[in-house]
Design a protein around this motif. Sequence first.
Motif: not given
Lengths: 268, 268
Positions: B120-147
């Motif tokens: 189960r994809v629990a989270a998508l994480i990316d370092a780019d702030p522009a990506m944060t919150g954007k849904p990818v495959a139905g799952i919102p991307v979270q910022h890597s600060d919260d890893l």
Amino acid sequence: MATGRTHRPATRSRGIPEATVARLPLYLRALTALSERSVPTVSSEELAAAAGVNSAKLRKDFSYLGSYGTRGVGYDVEYLVYQISRELGLTQDWPVVIVGIGNLGAALAGYGGFASRGFRVAALIDADPAMTGKPVAGIPVQHSDDLEKIISEDGVSIGVIATPAGVAQQVCDRLVAAGVTSILNFAPTVLSVPDGVDVRKVDLSIELQILAFHEQRKAGEESSAEEGPEALAEPEPAAAVVAPAPRGTTGTTGRKGPDGDVPAVMPA
Amino acid sequence: MATGRTHRPATRSRGIPEATVARLPLYLRALTALSERSVPTVSSEELAAAAGVNSAKLRKDFSYLGSYGTRGVGYDVEYLVYQISRELGLTQDWPVVIVGIGNLGAALAGYGGFASRGFRVAALIDADPAMTGKPVAGIPVQHSDDLEKIISEDGVSIGVIATPAGVAQQVCDRLVAAGVTSILNFAPTVLSVPDGVDVRKVDLSIELQILAFHEQRKAGEESSAEEGPEALAEPEPAAAVVAPAPRGTTGTTGRKGPDGDVPAVMPA
DNA sequence: CCGTGTGAACGTGTTCACAGCC
DNA sequence: GGCTGTGAACACGTTCACACGG
């Protein structure tokens, strides 16, 4: 590796072991990094550390290529880069086609690993007419009707399959018929190919499942000390109790779903 | 497999051979397909064909799991599906995080192979702030600060690294520090991890290079008869002529690209 | 009789340890 | 002295072939 007959009894024609071949790209990558930093020579110890293997293995591997390397000194970086590149066939240009330009295919098309090191994306191919002509990673997608033409015109011998599993085999058949003799398969299917065609597969869910196996084992290990010499204590002594049906087709009215749980193992 | 010390001398604790573990997912996939078609039993021969291995190997593999199967008949499909699933740890749910939501990460997030089979994809994480919150495959991307928070809150033990090579090691370090003990690495780098952490890597360019090796060999085979006993004719008799520097650190002014191309192995 | 389960033979890959050479 | 190159020992994986049991 290859699906259809990896036989090759013992051709012995200057045979580099398969396991060694699989590590050469690793060495090459490490050497390239050293080369960029203008490091002139490396010892087997250093290079092995960079490649994540042990030095004895590395030396053995290199011994199959010949006696490059200087005793008491190490290996000349540039020279080794060249020799390994040549051995791997990277001194020539390999045109590659990618079939199936979905999410994955697009990612592969944009992947830097292609452009470098002698591989060139000759064409992107997709069956969806809506995709045709659309540029992906700077390369216009072509329709799969033209697959055969593309392969033969560009002399492509390596194909990458990134299609859904359902069509992978037929795509594979067409690639092979058109002259492709090496296939990298990302679709979760077993491809069957004629003799002389190599198939390598990359399968996300298989990798995850292997990780899950080890992960599960770690969890079960917690109780026993890690140095336990004979700690054999099985978690469940009688595994059959938990299982859906201990054995015997009969007993449960001869039917399937033997007990409550029924995994429900349906993939996407 | 694991980078940092795959040592494990001979734990022997009901050891299923690694090679067998790697094939279990293959069997499972074939069995699942049979199960969907409501096939009640299979012989080792049939199942082996479906999985692309030979039957002796399959029987040996299954013998490590126990004596499921009925002589003279074959294996009960449902029962085997369950047993293999259990052995692989797929009867439980494995939350997974994907770090690095570029082309590849997005493709992985959308890949059906995750959703199925207990992952189960629990989270998508990316370092780019522009990506944060954007849904990818139905799952919102979270910022890597919260890893770290994400990992510990969800009890994630499996991480997928789909970042550029340059940051893979530091992402890996953070994942491990946060409690991840299994990593699937798509970045073309050797990761070093502490004992007890498993790493598996999926590396496109390595696979291509291995294919190129065999491809090259096929091409070279053309002239000589395939049984050529001592046909050792090297393409270039004196390899040193073409090579950047036969030996000796000096000579090429410390230059790089021996064969025009200049690797430039940095991935996307 | 058929197909599983498995010891034994074989082949491949890894590690050891040291001789050989710079 | 240091590091490569490699035979020999060892571990792992695959295949063979047949005994065993439904």
